[in-house]
Design a protein around this motif. Structure first.
Motif, PDB file in Angstrom:
ATOM      1  N   GLN A  36      51.723  39.636  37.833  1.00 56.49           N
ATOM      2  CA  GLN A  36      50.839  39.239  36.735  1.00 56.49           C
ATOM      3  C   GLN A  36      49.980  38.049  37.145  1.00 56.49           C
ATOM      4  O   GLN A  36      48.780  38.006  36.880  1.00 56.49           O
ATOM      5  CB  GLN A  36      51.666  38.862  35.498  1.00 56.49           C
TER       6      GLN A  36
ATOM      7  N   HIS B 170      45.900  37.841  37.582  1.00 55.64           N
ATOM      8  CA  HIS B 170      45.093  36.820  36.919  1.00 55.64           C
ATOM      9  C   HIS B 170      44.185  36.120  37.946  1.00 55.64           C
ATOM     10  O   HIS B 170      42.995  35.921  37.704  1.00 55.64           O
ATOM     11  CB  HIS B 170      46.017  35.810  36.232  1.00 55.64           C
TER      12      HIS B 170
ATOM     13  N   GLU C 234      38.313  42.709  36.237  1.00 52.35           N
ATOM     14  CA  GLU C 234      39.551  42.703  35.455  1.00 52.35           C
ATOM     15  C   GLU C 234      40.594  43.621  36.108  1.00 52.35           C
ATOM     16  O   GLU C 234      40.393  44.822  36.208  1.00 52.35           O
ATOM     17  CB  GLU C 234      39.207  43.194  34.038  1.00 52.35           C
TER      18      GLU C 234
ATOM     19  N   SER D  56      45.078  44.262  36.425  1.00 49.55           N
ATOM     20  CA  SER D  56      46.359  43.892  35.806  1.00 49.55           C
ATOM     21  C   SER D  56      47.488  44.121  36.811  1.00 49.55           C
ATOM     22  O   SER D  56      47.265  44.606  37.918  1.00 49.55           O
ATOM     23  CB  SER D  56      46.578  44.719  34.539  1.00 49.55           C
ATOM     24  N   GLU D  57      48.676  43.783  36.368  1.00 44.91           N
ATOM     25  CA  GLU D  57      49.870  43.953  37.192  1.00 44.91           C
ATOM     26  C   GLU D  57      49.969  45.360  37.801  1.00 44.91           C
ATOM     27  O   GLU D  57      50.421  45.525  38.936  1.00 44.91           O
ATOM     28  CB  GLU D  57      51.075  43.689  36.281  1.00 44.91           C
TER      29      GLU D  57
END
Ligand SMILES: *Cc1c(COP(=O)(O)O)cnc(C)c1O
Length: 367
Positions: A74, A78, A87, A89-90
């Protein structure tokens, strides 16, 4: 060890008998400008928080770590979202013990005897080494005289060879050459057209002003970006690398990774480092300025320096063997890198004081 020295009782694979273990010399008491590390120790404020965090983890070392490194992934997501402006994500991240392990995980998942891997030499010597260890055939395409990739030629090669894996390091090691995002896009397109995975190794991305290949992910699902915390993050000793890709690539990595491969200590340390990302990277500007200073000194000494977008310089134009000049520096307490490229040596940018010592040795040698 060479073939004849292996003991008779060791059933070592015959194809590994003549391979030397990877490694640059590790010598005590010298100025080490040979492995592209960040020369600055961790800031004290980070050391304090990290120590406290690790102390907590130690009490629970009886337990296995988080097998899927959720918290770390995570934080990496970020960091990439912030720094690359895309963008993620994990689900898009996989982490391992250095990006070398990431590369091995990819080879194990998508390489093998009937899957060709292709790169553009001279580049990172680990690619053909892991290819060999995973029994993946390796084809070395070439770079042009200034170590750029001729895109028309490269696309033709990709279409001819239909590789399953294509590797491009940008900025490239050992030359420091950056490949533009427009060129990467063309190579990604060509690789996609033959059903291959396009792997962009961005070990030195933070030293470069080029956009990250993470920006290609939206249009090209077969792009994998490989990153490390070893260089710009000044975190080589902690062994943390990662990839950014579509979730399917992460799922494939989950199959070939070893269970619990990333220790709880590593995860806690890396999470802390990421929380302090701007502090951990605060010397990047200085290293870039120093790179230009060292490049000028090399040019003044009569050498030819390749334009670098990383934290090291490749230089040439000396008379005699690279190994002799390498030794001349070592005799003066400076360890640089003979990367086995005829007529070239590579020097990592150190602290201003270390660079001063390198420049002083350079002047003494070339006087
Ligand atoms: C240094 C380097 C790496 C990785 O190192 P790790 O310490 O294993 O993360 C990967 N690729 C290139 C091109 C490098 O120079």
């Amino acid at each position: 060890m060479v073939q004849s020295q292996w003991p008779y009782w060791l059933p070592l694979r015959s194809d590994l008998r003549n391979i030397s273990p990877y490694g640059a010399p590790q010598i005590e008491g010298v100025v080490a400008l040979n492995t592209n590390e960040n020369p600055f120790p961790l800031p004290i404020e980070v050391v304090e928080v990290m120590s406290a965090r690790i102390t907590e983890v130690i009490a629970n070392l009886n337990r296995y770590p988080d097998r899927d490194a959720h918290a770390l992934r995570q934080k990496l997501a970020h960091y990439i979202t912030q720094s690359a402006g895309v963008e993620v994500s994990e689900e898009n991240i996989w982490a391992a013990n250095g990006s070398n392990e990431i590369l091995q995980t990819l080879f194990l998942a998508c390489g093998g005897a009937d899957h060709l891997a292709l790169g553009f030499a001279p580049s990172y010597s680990i690619y053909p080494l892991i290819a060999q260890i995973t029994k993946t055939p390796w084809f070395a395409g070439s770079r042009d005289a200034d170590f750029g990739i001729d895109i028309a030629k490269a696309k033709k090669l990709i279409r001819e060879k239909s590789p399953h894996l294509v590797f491009v390091a940008t900025p490239n090691n050992p030359s420091g050459t950056a490949t533009s995002i427009a060129d990467l896009k063309e190579l990604a397109e060509a690789t996609g057209s033959v059903g291959g995975l396009f792997i962009v190794d961005e070990a030195y991305a933070e030293f470069s002003d080029q956009p990250s290949a993470v920006t290609l992910l939206a249009d090209f699902p077969h792009v994998v970006v490989v990153r490390t915390m070893s260089k710009a993050f000044a975190f080589a000793g902690a062994r943390t690398g990662y990839l950014i890709a579509k979730p399917a690539v992460v799922h494939a990595a989950l199959i070939t990774r070893l269970p619990y491969h990333l220790s709880a200590l590593t995860q806690a340390a890396a999470e802390t480092a990421l929380e302090f990302a701007p502090v951990m990277q605060s010397e990047i500007e200085l290293l870039i300025a120093e790179r230009e200073r060292v490049a000028s000194a090399l040019a003044e000494a009569g050498y030819r320096v390749h334009p670098s977008s990383a934290n090291f310089l490749l230089f040439t134009g000396f008379s005699g063997e690279a190994s002799a000049l390498w030794q001349a520096f070592l005799d003066r307490g400076i360890l640089i890198r003979d990367i086995g490229l005829r007529g070239f040596l590579r020097v990592t940018i150190g602290t201003p004081a270390e660079n001063e010592q390198f420049i002083a040795a350079l002047r003494e040698i070339t006087e």
